[in-house]
Design a protein around this motif. Structure first.
Motif, short mmCIF file in Angstrom:
data_model
loop_
_atom_site.label_atom_id
_atom_site.label_comp_id
_atom_site.label_asym_id
_atom_site.label_seq_id
_atom_site.Cartn_x
_atom_site.Cartn_y
_atom_site.Cartn_z
N HIS A 1 -1.42 1.43 0.89
CA HIS A 1 -1.96 2.15 -0.30
C HIS A 1 -0.77 1.59 -1.54
CE1 HIS A 1 -3.53 4.97 2.95
NE2 HIS A 1 -4.13 3.99 3.15
N SER A 2 0.42 1.44 -1.35
CA SER A 2 0.73 0.96 -2.57
C SER A 2 0.51 -0.27 -3.21
CB SER A 2 2.66 0.92 -2.79
OG SER A 2 2.87 -0.83 -1.85
N VAL A 3 -0.71 -1.27 -2.09
CA VAL A 3 -0.75 -2.30 -3.23
C VAL A 3 -2.03 -2.41 -3.70
CG1 VAL A 3 -1.88 -4.67 -2.11
CG2 VAL A 3 0.53 -4.03 -1.22
N ILE A 4 -3.13 -0.60 -3.45
CA ILE A 4 -4.70 -1.01 -3.99
C ILE A 4 -3.77 0.90 -4.58
CG2 ILE A 4 -5.75 -1.71 -2.22
CD1 ILE A 4 -6.26 1.47 -1.12
N ASP A 5 -3.19 1.12 -5.22
CA ASP A 5 -3.24 2.04 -5.75
C ASP A 5 -2.73 1.67 -7.17
OD1 ASP A 5 -2.12 4.75 -6.54
OD2 ASP A 5 -0.34 4.34 -7.72
#
Length: 147
Positions: free
Chosen positions: A30-34
Protein backbone atom coordinates in the motif's frame (compact mmCIF):
# COMPACT_ATOMS: atom_id res chain seq x y z
CA UNK A 1 -15.61 11.32 -10.75
CA UNK A 2 -17.47 12.74 -7.78
CA UNK A 3 -21.05 12.40 -6.66
CA UNK A 4 -22.65 13.83 -3.54
CA UNK A 5 -21.29 11.19 -1.14
CA UNK A 6 -18.32 9.52 -2.83
CA UNK A 7 -15.36 10.14 -5.09
CA UNK A 8 -13.94 7.63 -7.54
CA UNK A 9 -11.66 7.12 -10.47
CA UNK A 10 -10.78 4.34 -12.92
CA UNK A 11 -7.78 3.23 -14.89
CA UNK A 12 -7.09 0.33 -17.25
CA UNK A 13 -4.00 -1.63 -16.20
CA UNK A 14 -2.23 -3.97 -18.59
CA UNK A 15 -2.28 -6.87 -16.13
CA UNK A 16 -4.81 -9.60 -15.34
CA UNK A 17 -7.20 -9.12 -12.40
CA UNK A 18 -5.29 -11.72 -10.34
CA UNK A 19 -2.08 -9.65 -10.52
CA UNK A 20 -3.89 -6.41 -9.63
CA UNK A 21 -5.74 -8.04 -6.76
CA UNK A 22 -2.51 -9.53 -5.39
CA UNK A 23 -1.12 -6.00 -4.97
CA UNK A 24 -4.30 -4.60 -3.39
CA UNK A 25 -4.67 -7.56 -1.02
CA UNK A 26 -1.06 -7.18 0.23
CA UNK A 27 -1.02 -4.35 2.79
CA UNK A 28 2.79 -4.16 2.52
CA UNK A 29 2.34 -2.84 -1.03
CA UNK A 30 0.00 0.00 0.00
CA UNK A 31 2.82 2.48 0.67
CA UNK A 32 4.20 1.72 -2.82
CA UNK A 33 0.94 2.59 -4.60
CA UNK A 34 -0.38 5.28 -2.23
CA UNK A 35 -0.99 8.51 -4.11
CA UNK A 36 -1.95 10.56 -1.05
CA UNK A 37 1.51 10.59 0.46
CA UNK A 38 0.03 9.70 3.85
CA UNK A 39 0.85 5.96 4.05
CA UNK A 40 4.27 5.77 5.65
CA UNK A 41 4.76 2.01 5.76
CA UNK A 42 5.36 -0.03 8.90
CA UNK A 43 2.45 -2.36 8.16
CA UNK A 44 1.00 -4.88 10.56
CA UNK A 45 -1.43 -7.68 9.81
CA UNK A 46 -1.60 -10.64 7.46
CA UNK A 47 0.43 -10.84 4.26
CA UNK A 48 -2.78 -11.36 2.27
CA UNK A 49 -6.05 -9.72 3.19
CA UNK A 50 -9.39 -11.55 3.26
CA UNK A 51 -12.82 -10.58 4.55
CA UNK A 52 -12.51 -9.52 8.20
CA UNK A 53 -8.73 -9.04 8.12
CA UNK A 54 -7.38 -6.24 10.27
CA UNK A 55 -4.25 -4.41 9.20
CA UNK A 56 -2.52 -1.35 10.52
CA UNK A 57 -0.12 1.22 9.18
CA UNK A 58 1.76 4.32 10.11
CA UNK A 59 0.29 7.44 8.48
CA UNK A 60 1.21 11.08 8.27
CA UNK A 61 -1.07 14.01 7.46
CA UNK A 62 0.61 16.96 9.13
CA UNK A 63 1.28 14.81 12.20
CA UNK A 64 2.08 11.12 12.40
CA UNK A 65 -0.48 8.59 13.60
CA UNK A 66 -1.34 4.89 13.35
CA UNK A 67 -4.54 3.55 11.85
CA UNK A 68 -6.14 0.10 11.85
CA UNK A 69 -8.36 -0.95 8.95
CA UNK A 70 -10.79 -3.86 8.61
CA UNK A 71 -11.63 -5.54 5.30
CA UNK A 72 -15.43 -5.22 5.02
CA UNK A 73 -16.04 -6.35 1.41
CA UNK A 74 -14.19 -9.08 -0.41
CA UNK A 75 -14.59 -11.06 -3.61
CA UNK A 76 -11.38 -12.73 -4.79
CA UNK A 77 -9.91 -10.96 -7.85
CA UNK A 78 -12.99 -8.69 -8.17
CA UNK A 79 -13.54 -6.51 -5.07
CA UNK A 80 -11.85 -5.48 -1.85
CA UNK A 81 -12.86 -2.69 0.52
CA UNK A 82 -11.80 -1.60 3.98
CA UNK A 83 -12.64 0.99 6.58
CA UNK A 84 -11.07 2.26 9.76
CA UNK A 85 -12.75 3.61 12.91
CA UNK A 86 -14.71 6.11 10.84
CA UNK A 87 -17.44 4.62 8.64
CA UNK A 88 -15.91 5.81 5.35
CA UNK A 89 -14.98 3.00 2.98
CA UNK A 90 -12.12 2.60 0.49
CA UNK A 91 -13.21 0.21 -2.28
CA UNK A 92 -11.37 -1.27 -5.27
CA UNK A 93 -13.43 -2.96 -7.98
CA UNK A 94 -11.74 -4.97 -10.75
CA UNK A 95 -13.23 -5.82 -14.14
CA UNK A 96 -11.43 -7.76 -16.88
CA UNK A 97 -10.79 -5.80 -20.08
CA UNK A 98 -9.96 -8.22 -22.87
CA UNK A 99 -7.53 -11.07 -22.28
CA UNK A 100 -4.87 -9.43 -20.15
CA UNK A 101 -6.04 -6.04 -18.89
CA UNK A 102 -8.11 -4.91 -15.91
CA UNK A 103 -10.24 -1.85 -15.26
CA UNK A 104 -9.59 -0.78 -11.67
CA UNK A 105 -12.11 1.56 -10.02
CA UNK A 106 -11.19 3.05 -6.67
CA UNK A 107 -13.94 4.72 -4.64
CA UNK A 108 -13.96 6.51 -1.33
CA UNK A 109 -17.53 6.35 -0.03
CA UNK A 110 -18.26 8.69 2.87
CA UNK A 111 -22.07 8.33 2.86
CA UNK A 112 -22.07 7.17 6.50
CA UNK A 113 -19.85 10.04 7.70
CA UNK A 114 -22.12 13.11 7.89
CA UNK A 115 -21.42 13.72 4.20
CA UNK A 116 -22.76 17.26 3.98
CA UNK A 117 -20.44 18.36 6.77
CA UNK A 118 -17.51 16.42 5.31
CA UNK A 119 -18.08 17.95 1.87
CA UNK A 120 -17.48 21.42 3.37
CA UNK A 121 -14.02 20.41 4.59
CA UNK A 122 -12.60 19.97 1.09
CA UNK A 123 -11.62 16.40 1.95
CA UNK A 124 -13.58 14.85 -0.95
CA UNK A 125 -11.61 16.93 -3.50
CA UNK A 126 -8.37 16.03 -1.77
CA UNK A 127 -9.38 12.36 -1.80
CA UNK A 128 -10.17 12.62 -5.53
CA UNK A 129 -6.63 13.80 -6.23
CA UNK A 130 -5.27 10.98 -4.07
CA UNK A 131 -7.37 8.38 -5.90
CA UNK A 132 -6.20 9.60 -9.29
CA UNK A 133 -2.56 9.50 -8.15
CA UNK A 134 -2.94 6.07 -6.52
CA UNK A 135 -4.43 4.58 -9.67
CA UNK A 136 -1.54 5.93 -11.75
CA UNK A 137 0.99 4.53 -9.26
CA UNK A 138 -0.78 1.15 -9.29
CA UNK A 139 -0.70 1.13 -13.09
CA UNK A 140 2.99 2.08 -13.20
CA UNK A 141 3.86 -0.55 -10.59
CA UNK A 142 2.05 -3.37 -12.39
CA UNK A 143 3.14 -2.39 -15.89
CA UNK A 144 6.71 -1.63 -14.86
CA UNK A 145 9.53 -3.87 -13.83
CA UNK A 146 7.76 -4.90 -10.60
CA UNK A 147 4.63 -6.25 -12.35
Amino acid sequence: MQNEFSVSGSVVVQAPPEAVFAVLADPRKHSVIDGSGTVQGEMSGPQRLVLGSKFGMRMRRGVGYRITNTVVEYEENRLIAWRHMLPGRWRYELAPEGDSATRVTETYDYTAMMPKLLARTGLPKQNQRSIDATLQRLKAYLEGEHG
